[in-house]
Enzyme design. Structure first.
Site, PDB file in Angstrom:
ATOM      1  N   GLY A  13      59.628 -40.377 -58.500  1.00  0.00           N
ATOM      2  CA  GLY A  13      59.523 -40.127 -57.064  1.00  0.00           C
ATOM      3  C   GLY A  13      59.752 -38.665 -56.713  1.00  0.00           C
ATOM      4  O   GLY A  13      60.344 -37.909 -57.480  1.00  0.00           O
ATOM      5  N   ARG A  17      63.318 -35.685 -49.366  1.00  0.00           N
ATOM      6  CA  ARG A  17      64.411 -35.449 -48.409  1.00  0.00           C
ATOM      7  C   ARG A  17      65.458 -34.443 -48.917  1.00  0.00           C
ATOM      8  O   ARG A  17      66.282 -33.963 -48.146  1.00  0.00           O
ATOM      9  CB  ARG A  17      65.093 -36.772 -48.033  1.00  0.00           C
ATOM     10  CG  ARG A  17      64.362 -37.479 -46.901  1.00  0.00           C
ATOM     11  CD  ARG A  17      65.064 -38.755 -46.510  1.00  0.00           C
ATOM     12  NE  ARG A  17      64.849 -39.814 -47.491  1.00  0.00           N
ATOM     13  CZ  ARG A  17      65.587 -40.921 -47.565  1.00  0.00           C
ATOM     14  NH1 ARG A  17      66.612 -41.092 -46.747  1.00  0.00           N
ATOM     15  NH2 ARG A  17      65.326 -41.840 -48.462  1.00  0.00           N
ATOM     16  N   GLN A  77      53.689 -41.400 -64.712  1.00  0.00           N
ATOM     17  CA  GLN A  77      53.102 -42.080 -63.557  1.00  0.00           C
ATOM     18  C   GLN A  77      52.509 -40.986 -62.660  1.00  0.00           C
ATOM     19  O   GLN A  77      53.223 -40.328 -61.908  1.00  0.00           O
ATOM     20  CB  GLN A  77      54.207 -42.867 -62.815  1.00  0.00           C
ATOM     21  CG  GLN A  77      53.669 -43.768 -61.730  1.00  0.00           C
ATOM     22  CD  GLN A  77      54.775 -44.330 -60.844  1.00  0.00           C
ATOM     23  OE1 GLN A  77      55.868 -43.793 -60.755  1.00  0.00           O
ATOM     24  NE2 GLN A  77      54.475 -45.426 -60.161  1.00  0.00           N
ATOM     25  N   GLY A  82      54.609 -47.256 -56.255  1.00  0.00           N
ATOM     26  CA  GLY A  82      55.695 -48.207 -56.059  1.00  0.00           C
ATOM     27  C   GLY A  82      56.426 -48.526 -57.348  1.00  0.00           C
ATOM     28  O   GLY A  82      55.959 -48.239 -58.451  1.00  0.00           O
ATOM     29  N   ASP A 111      68.590 -41.504 -60.045  1.00  0.00           N
ATOM     30  CA  ASP A 111      69.334 -40.747 -59.024  1.00  0.00           C
ATOM     31  C   ASP A 111      70.653 -41.409 -58.631  1.00  0.00           C
ATOM     32  O   ASP A 111      71.153 -41.207 -57.537  1.00  0.00           O
ATOM     33  CB  ASP A 111      68.452 -40.556 -57.778  1.00  0.00           C
ATOM     34  CG  ASP A 111      68.066 -41.877 -57.117  1.00  0.00           C
ATOM     35  OD1 ASP A 111      68.444 -42.944 -57.641  1.00  0.00           O
ATOM     36  OD2 ASP A 111      67.398 -41.837 -56.071  1.00  0.00           O
ATOM     37  N   ASN A 385      98.977  -2.016 -76.746  1.00  0.00           N
ATOM     38  CA  ASN A 385      99.236  -2.071 -75.312  1.00  0.00           C
ATOM     39  C   ASN A 385      98.382  -1.012 -74.630  1.00  0.00           C
ATOM     40  O   ASN A 385      98.446   0.164 -74.987  1.00  0.00           O
ATOM     41  CB  ASN A 385     100.709  -1.795 -75.031  1.00  0.00           C
ATOM     42  CG  ASN A 385     101.057  -2.067 -73.576  1.00  0.00           C
ATOM     43  OD1 ASN A 385     101.452  -3.163 -73.208  1.00  0.00           O
ATOM     44  ND2 ASN A 385     100.881  -1.068 -72.733  1.00  0.00           N
ATOM     45  N   ASN A 394      81.984   2.116 -71.425  1.00  0.00           N
ATOM     46  CA  ASN A 394      81.150   1.591 -72.517  1.00  0.00           C
ATOM     47  C   ASN A 394      79.680   1.957 -72.369  1.00  0.00           C
ATOM     48  O   ASN A 394      78.907   1.775 -73.287  1.00  0.00           O
ATOM     49  CB  ASN A 394      81.286   0.070 -72.589  1.00  0.00           C
ATOM     50  CG  ASN A 394      80.910  -0.613 -71.285  1.00  0.00           C
ATOM     51  OD1 ASN A 394      81.104  -0.064 -70.204  1.00  0.00           O
ATOM     52  ND2 ASN A 394      80.365  -1.807 -71.387  1.00  0.00           N
TER      53      ASN A 394
HETATM   54  C1  UD1 Z   1      64.051 -49.705 -53.793  1.00  0.00           C
HETATM   55  C2  UD1 Z   1      63.917 -51.216 -53.844  1.00  0.00           C
HETATM   56  C3  UD1 Z   1      64.924 -51.824 -52.876  1.00  0.00           C
HETATM   57  C4  UD1 Z   1      66.327 -51.368 -53.216  1.00  0.00           C
HETATM   58  C5  UD1 Z   1      66.381 -49.851 -53.255  1.00  0.00           C
HETATM   59  C6  UD1 Z   1      67.705 -49.396 -53.791  1.00  0.00           C
HETATM   60  C7  UD1 Z   1      61.615 -51.806 -54.389  1.00  0.00           C
HETATM   61  C8  UD1 Z   1      60.320 -52.208 -53.839  1.00  0.00           C
HETATM   62  N1  UD1 Z   1      62.582 -51.580 -53.492  1.00  0.00           N
HETATM   63  O1  UD1 Z   1      63.664 -49.295 -52.510  1.00  0.00           O
HETATM   64  O2  UD1 Z   1      64.864 -53.224 -52.931  1.00  0.00           O
HETATM   65  O3  UD1 Z   1      67.253 -51.854 -52.264  1.00  0.00           O
HETATM   66  O4  UD1 Z   1      65.367 -49.310 -54.113  1.00  0.00           O
HETATM   67  O5  UD1 Z   1      67.818 -48.011 -53.686  1.00  0.00           O
HETATM   68  O6  UD1 Z   1      61.776 -51.711 -55.577  1.00  0.00           O
HETATM   69  N2  UD1 Z   1      59.913 -44.661 -58.157  1.00  0.00           N
HETATM   70  C9  UD1 Z   1      59.044 -44.295 -59.147  1.00  0.00           C
HETATM   71  N3  UD1 Z   1      57.714 -44.523 -58.947  1.00  0.00           N
HETATM   72  C10 UD1 Z   1      57.246 -45.111 -57.837  1.00  0.00           C
HETATM   73  C11 UD1 Z   1      58.147 -45.481 -56.840  1.00  0.00           C
HETATM   74  C12 UD1 Z   1      59.478 -45.248 -57.031  1.00  0.00           C
HETATM   75  O7  UD1 Z   1      59.429 -43.754 -60.177  1.00  0.00           O
HETATM   76  O8  UD1 Z   1      56.034 -45.281 -57.739  1.00  0.00           O
HETATM   77  C13 UD1 Z   1      61.348 -44.413 -58.360  1.00  0.00           C
HETATM   78  C14 UD1 Z   1      61.897 -43.410 -57.381  1.00  0.00           C
HETATM   79  O9  UD1 Z   1      61.868 -42.104 -57.915  1.00  0.00           O
HETATM   80  C15 UD1 Z   1      63.314 -43.899 -57.174  1.00  0.00           C
HETATM   81  C16 UD1 Z   1      63.230 -45.397 -57.399  1.00  0.00           C
HETATM   82  O10 UD1 Z   1      62.031 -45.614 -58.117  1.00  0.00           O
HETATM   83  O11 UD1 Z   1      64.197 -43.374 -58.139  1.00  0.00           O
HETATM   84  C17 UD1 Z   1      63.222 -46.199 -56.113  1.00  0.00           C
HETATM   85  O12 UD1 Z   1      62.111 -45.854 -55.329  1.00  0.00           O
HETATM   86  P1  UD1 Z   1      62.198 -45.760 -53.770  1.00  0.00           P
HETATM   87  O13 UD1 Z   1      60.865 -45.459 -53.247  1.00  0.00           O
HETATM   88  O14 UD1 Z   1      63.306 -44.872 -53.356  1.00  0.00           O
HETATM   89  O15 UD1 Z   1      62.561 -47.267 -53.385  1.00  0.00           O
HETATM   90  P2  UD1 Z   1      63.295 -47.782 -52.103  1.00  0.00           P
HETATM   91  O16 UD1 Z   1      62.346 -47.851 -51.000  1.00  0.00           O
HETATM   92  O17 UD1 Z   1      64.542 -47.029 -51.899  1.00  0.00           O
HETATM   93 CA    CA Z   2      65.628 -44.925 -52.591  1.00  0.00          CA
END
Ligand code: UD1
Ligand code: CA
Length: 482
Positions: A13, A17, A77, A82, A111, A385, A394
């Site tokens: 991801g 933010r 990826q 997702g 993270d 000393n 230097n």
């Molecule tokens: C996700 C969960 C949610 C949970 C929350 C906890 C899903 C659909 N939702 O939501 O249920 O409560 O985490 O923090 O799983 N990432 C990838 N590739 C992607 C998408 C995400 O590597 O295509 C990684 C992101 O970098 C991150 C993690 O997966 O480290 C979670 O992704 P994020 O989009 O933050 O999910 P949330 O919406 O927070």
């Molecule tokens: Ca998150």
């Protein structure tokens, strides 16, 4: 169990933010990247395989992960569709590596710096003991906004996870959330991933939809609640980075206190994850111990001291000092107000005193530089000393040169040593000397001419000033008493 365990760490991801040119999972917490903390916890569980999913800024993230865990599999990826898609990419990489997925697959995020190995271990064990297709590491939080909610039926059985954006008003009131850490039966996961759809509020392939798929197939699902929810909290912005950083520091400092370290003020004491402290070390208020700093027994550090990658000997005393890559000997004293730069070593019972800066300087056992000096590119012999206010010059404007001061040499106050120069064993220098030539062992170097007093100088050159008046008054008084 570990032979049957695969762990997938999601780190693709963008982390927008954070508003940073540095990728989110690379931001440091307690001296280690966030993903470094997660990988350390994962490695302790000793899985057969670790797969890291990278995407955004993978030129930064990939090499970092490979340095920390050389045998991790990197799955790329390209676009983030997702968490379900990310895990599919990971499982494809496993298949491409010629490995068959069997046993348990754990999914974690890159993270969550506070995640502990024991929590992962216990979660995986419970998942396996219950023979579930999917297990959720859940947590009960006061502010569930943004999380996926764990939906249970009247019997309390887990039915599924619903994401914030897809949840009904009623579901949004649920305070049991999906931490994001999930455990799967590998065969079920491989079968379920291609069946996920992105027909939802975010248009993403939700990994969490696997729970519905398992239920529909009549397989076991369940949630395992973690008490310590901070362990699974992810960092999304700088405010969370600071909050989780402080929480981690509190845990580290607590652990050292339990190991026998006295910490006068835990709130102002910062200790990185890789620092090592011995029993009976004392840390006074305002201390930062960073990087790979090691402090031996009975040493007292602080107040107001920052040490990065330093080694402090038994019983040493380091007061109001800033140091990096320095080695301080047994029983030595440093500061107050010393600046130790890389390459400084101080022998046993030596002293680097007040307002002293050192760089690439090796000071022997019992060697002392007590006051107001700069010691750069130097070797100072045992027991030598160095007088107050000495500058080791230097740098000639082009190149750096070394100064060697012999064993038990005693140099006068306010000297300048113009490198390259050697002052022999047992030699001395007079106060105010500018030493440009080598001083043989046992010799006393005296530079500058003998003192001349120009009588009446103030009266003739400063007539009419308070200085001349004072001189006149003193001379008159002498005359009267004669
Ligand atoms: C996700 C969960 C949610 C949970 C929350 C906890 C899903 C659909 N939702 O939501 O249920 O409560 O985490 O923090 O799983 N990432 C990838 N590739 C992607 C998408 C995400 O590597 O295509 C990684 C992101 O970098 C991150 C993690 O997966 O480290 C979670 O992704 P994020 O989009 O933050 O999910 P949330 O919406 O927070
Ligand atoms: Ca998150």
């Amino acid at each position: 169990m570990p032979d049957q365990l695969t762990v997938i760490v999601l780190a693709a991801g963008g982390g927008t933010r954070m508003k940073s040119k540095t990728m989110k999972v690379l931001h440091p917490v307690a001296g280690r990247s966030m993903v470094g903390h997660v990988l350390a916890a994962v490695q302790q569980v000793q899985p057969r395989r670790i797969v890291a999913v990278v995407g955004h800024q993978r030129d930064q993230v990939g090499p970092h992960i490979q340095e920390l865990v050389p045998d991790a599999l990197l799955a790329v990826q390209e676009e983030q569709y997702g968490t379900g898609h990310a895990v599919r990419v990971a499982m494809d990489a496993v298949a491409e590596a010629g490995e068959t997925a069997e046993g348990t697959v754990l999914v974690a995020y890159g993270d969550t710096p506070l995640l502990q190995a024991e929590s992962l271990q216990r979660f995986a064990e419970e998942h396996e003991a219950a023979q579930r297709a999917v297990s959720i590491l859940s947590g009960v939080v006061a502010e569930p906004f943004g999380y996926g909610r764990v939906v249970r039926n009247r019997e309390g059985e887990v039915e599924g996870i619903v994401e914030e954006k897809d949840a009904t008003e009623e579901q949004r009131a649920i305070r049991e959330i999906n931490s994001g850490i999930l455990a799967f039966d590998a065969a079920f996961l491989v079968d379920a991933l291609p069946r996920l759809s992105n027909d939802n509020a975010k248009g993403e392939y939700y990994l969490t939809d696997t729970v519905h798929l398992a239920r529909a197939a009549g397989l076991h699902v369940g949630a395992h609640e973690i008490d310590d929810v901070l362990q699974t909290e992810g960092v999304n912005d700088r405010a969370q980075l600071a909050r989780l950083g402080a929480a981690m520091n509190e845990r580290i400092v607590d652990r050292w206190m339990r190991e026998g370290v006295t910490v006068m003020d835990p709130a102002t004491t910062w200790v990185d994850a890789d620092v090592v402290l011995a029993q009976d070390v004392t840390l006074l208020p305002g201390v930062q111990l960073l990087g790979a700093t090691v402090v031996a027994e009975d040493a007292v550090i602080g107040p107001d001291t920052t040490l990065k990658d330093c080694e402090i000997g038994v019983g040493a005393r380091v007061t109001r000092t800033h140091g990096e890559l320095a080695v301080i000997g047994v029983g030595a004293t440093v500061g107050p107000f010393a600046y130790l730069r890389p390459g400084t070593t101080l022998g046993a019972d030596g002293k680097i005193g007040t307002f002293v800066e050192t760089k690439n300087a090796q000071l022997g056992d019992g060697a002392k530089v007590p006051h107001l000096s700069y010691v750069g590119d130097a070797e100072v012999g045992e027991g030598a000393n160095i007088g107050a206010g000495t500058i080791f010059a230097n740098y000639d404007g082009v190149a750096k040169h070394r100064t060697v001061v012999g064993r038990h040499a005693r140099t006068g106050a306010n000297n300048t040593f113009v490198a390259p120069v050697q002052i022999g064993d047992g030699a001395g220098t007079a106060g105010g000397s500018v030493v440009r030539r080598d001083v043989p062992p046992g010799a006393l170097a005296v530079s500058g001419g003998p003192q001349r007093n120009l009588e009446g100088w103030a009266l003739s050159k400063r007539a009419g000033t308070p200085q001349a008046d004072a001189a006149q008054a003193a001379l008159d008084a002498v005359e009267e008493s004669d």
